[in-house]
Design a protein around this motif. Structure first.
Motif, short mmCIF file in Angstrom:
data_model
loop_
_atom_site.label_atom_id
_atom_site.label_comp_id
_atom_site.label_asym_id
_atom_site.label_seq_id
_atom_site.Cartn_x
_atom_site.Cartn_y
_atom_site.Cartn_z
N ILE A 59 17.43 -52.71 44.94
CA ILE A 59 17.24 -51.28 44.68
C ILE A 59 15.82 -51.02 44.15
O ILE A 59 15.08 -50.19 44.71
N PHE A 60 15.44 -51.72 43.07
CA PHE A 60 14.16 -51.42 42.41
C PHE A 60 12.96 -51.96 43.19
O PHE A 60 11.95 -51.25 43.33
N THR A 61 13.07 -53.19 43.68
CA THR A 61 11.90 -53.83 44.30
C THR A 61 11.79 -53.53 45.79
O THR A 61 10.71 -53.16 46.28
N VAL A 62 12.90 -53.68 46.51
CA VAL A 62 12.84 -53.53 47.96
C VAL A 62 12.87 -52.06 48.39
O VAL A 62 12.02 -51.61 49.16
N ILE A 63 13.83 -51.30 47.87
CA ILE A 63 14.01 -49.92 48.34
C ILE A 63 13.05 -48.95 47.64
O ILE A 63 12.27 -48.25 48.30
N LEU A 64 13.09 -48.93 46.31
CA LEU A 64 12.32 -47.91 45.57
C LEU A 64 10.83 -48.22 45.52
O LEU A 64 10.03 -47.32 45.23
N ASN A 86 9.34 -48.50 37.63
CA ASN A 86 10.11 -49.12 38.69
C ASN A 86 9.72 -50.58 38.87
O ASN A 86 10.56 -51.46 39.06
N LEU A 87 8.41 -50.87 38.81
CA LEU A 87 7.93 -52.24 38.95
C LEU A 87 8.41 -53.12 37.80
O LEU A 87 8.81 -54.27 38.01
N SER A 88 8.37 -52.60 36.58
CA SER A 88 8.82 -53.39 35.44
C SER A 88 10.32 -53.67 35.53
O SER A 88 10.78 -54.77 35.22
N LEU A 89 11.11 -52.67 35.97
CA LEU A 89 12.55 -52.89 36.16
C LEU A 89 12.81 -53.88 37.29
O LEU A 89 13.75 -54.66 37.22
N ALA A 92 12.18 -57.28 35.89
CA ALA A 92 13.30 -57.63 35.00
C ALA A 92 14.51 -58.07 35.81
O ALA A 92 15.19 -59.04 35.45
N SER A 93 14.78 -57.38 36.92
CA SER A 93 15.91 -57.73 37.77
C SER A 93 15.72 -59.11 38.41
O SER A 93 16.65 -59.90 38.50
N ILE A 94 14.48 -59.39 38.84
CA ILE A 94 14.18 -60.69 39.45
C ILE A 94 14.37 -61.80 38.42
O ILE A 94 15.01 -62.83 38.70
N VAL A 143 8.96 -55.83 29.71
CA VAL A 143 8.41 -54.59 29.14
C VAL A 143 6.89 -54.51 29.27
O VAL A 143 6.34 -53.47 29.67
N PRO A 144 6.13 -55.59 28.95
CA PRO A 144 4.65 -55.49 29.07
C PRO A 144 4.16 -55.18 30.48
O PRO A 144 3.04 -54.67 30.63
N ILE A 145 4.97 -55.48 31.49
CA ILE A 145 4.54 -55.24 32.88
C ILE A 145 4.26 -53.76 33.11
O ILE A 145 3.39 -53.40 33.92
N TYR A 146 4.98 -52.90 32.39
CA TYR A 146 4.76 -51.46 32.54
C TYR A 146 3.31 -51.08 32.25
O TYR A 146 2.77 -50.14 32.84
#
Length: 330
Positions: A59-64, A86-89, A92-94, A143-146
């Protein structure tokens, strides 16, 4: 000038991955949650959590992000704060997906190799705690990725899209964070999974050898041993999931090794650079790992196949019934 070949491949690859992966993970979550696959509650908890993490990656990486960036570059999702979130989430999912695979591998290692500790550790309650801890730490780690992204362009005073800030490659704080992130995902999980599987296989081989010798000394009849057969089934599921992870993350693992020991920058967009092509190819393969587990379950678990067919027939039956009803009304 046309797009680089790797980008053209990605623009086709990611929609196909989403079309296959999202229904596959939803079906996996639904089937396993029913608890009718003959798996223990502990194993089921890990597998459901892994499927949910894989679904979030899609959802976050591929679609959004990937699909949206390729086909809808000026949608509200490309507004820089939303893009950064979206990138940070997605990261996190990965991280969550990868470390849940490690947690599942460790759980099976304990179940097979540590008989005294097994009854205390391999429980549904312990699995719930481990899943919660892994999920929480994955979010905190990402979180820091944001804050590593800045607008790629500003149109009418509105920041659009995301690119990595230049000081990410020079600031000692960001360089340290980059190293930690690289070690935590995917280097450490890769090593842990290889080590745990090696120890598990060694234990099973030795245990099976001892059991065969005992049966031979007791003049047991020459037929299949149920205990050994059960071990084979349990280890097949573990090794299939682990092998899939290792193979699909191998290119990413190698690219991160280069990153640690050579003067190379990642997250670059220079598609004439061999490292960038390797990095992008590894990223695509690692995304494929989000939908392979469903097919592993379908191949290795007969009860999973039966449940999957059952839940597939029900909506198809409903659609057929509604179609006939509409046709009759006309």
């Amino acid at each position: 000038m046309g797009q680089p070949v790797i980008i053209q491949i990605e623009n086709i690859y990611y929609p196909i991955l989403a079309i296959v992966g999202v229904p596959a993970n939803l079906a996996t979550i639904l089937v396993l949650s029913r608890g009718s696959c003959g798996l223990s509650k502990c194993i089921t908890s890990y597998l459901v959590a892994m499927a949910m993490a894989d679904l979030l990656v899609l959802i976050f990486t591929v679609i959004l992000y990937e699909i949206n960036d390729a086909y809808f570059p000026y949608s509200f999702l490309n507004y820089t704060p939303i893009c950064s979130l979206n990138l940070s989430l997605g990261f996190a999912s990965i991280d969550c997906s990868v470390w849940l695979t490690v947690a599942f591998t460790f759980d099976r290692f304990v179940a097979i190799c540590c008989q005294r500790f097994r009854s205390k550790y391999c429980t549904k309650e312990t699995a719930a705690v481990v899943i919660a801890v892994v999920s929480g730490l994955s979010i905190l780690e990402s979180v820091p990725i944001y804050f590593i992204y800045e607008p790629r362009q500003i149109i009418d005073n509105v920041p659009w899209s995301c690119c990595v800030i230049s000081r990410f490659y020079t600031s000692s704080i960001w360089v340290t964070y980059s190293w930690l992130e690289t070690v935590l995902t995917p280097l450490a999980p890769f090593v842990f999974i290889l080590l745990l599987n090696a120890l598990t296989i060694r234990h099973i081989v030795l245990a099976n050898r001892v059991r065969r010798e005992l049966r031979a000394n007791n003049n047991a009849e020459n037929h299949s041993d149920p205990e050994i057969e059960n071990r084979r089934k349990s280890i097949f599921l573990l090794l299939a999931i682990s092998a899939s992870f290792i193979l699909l993350w191998m290119v990413t693992f190698v690219s991160y090794i280069f990153l640690l020991f050579d003067d190379i920058q990642f997250l670059q967009a220079n598609y004439n650079d061999p490292f960038t092509l390797m990095e992008q190819s590894g990223y695509m393969l690692s995304m494929l790992s989000t939908c392979t587990n469903t097919f592993i379950y379908a191949v290795s678990q007969s009860k999973f196949r039966a449940e999957l067919i059952l839940i597939t027939k029900r909506p198809l039956g409903l659609i057929t019934y509604l179609f006939k009803k509409v046709k009759w009304l006309h």
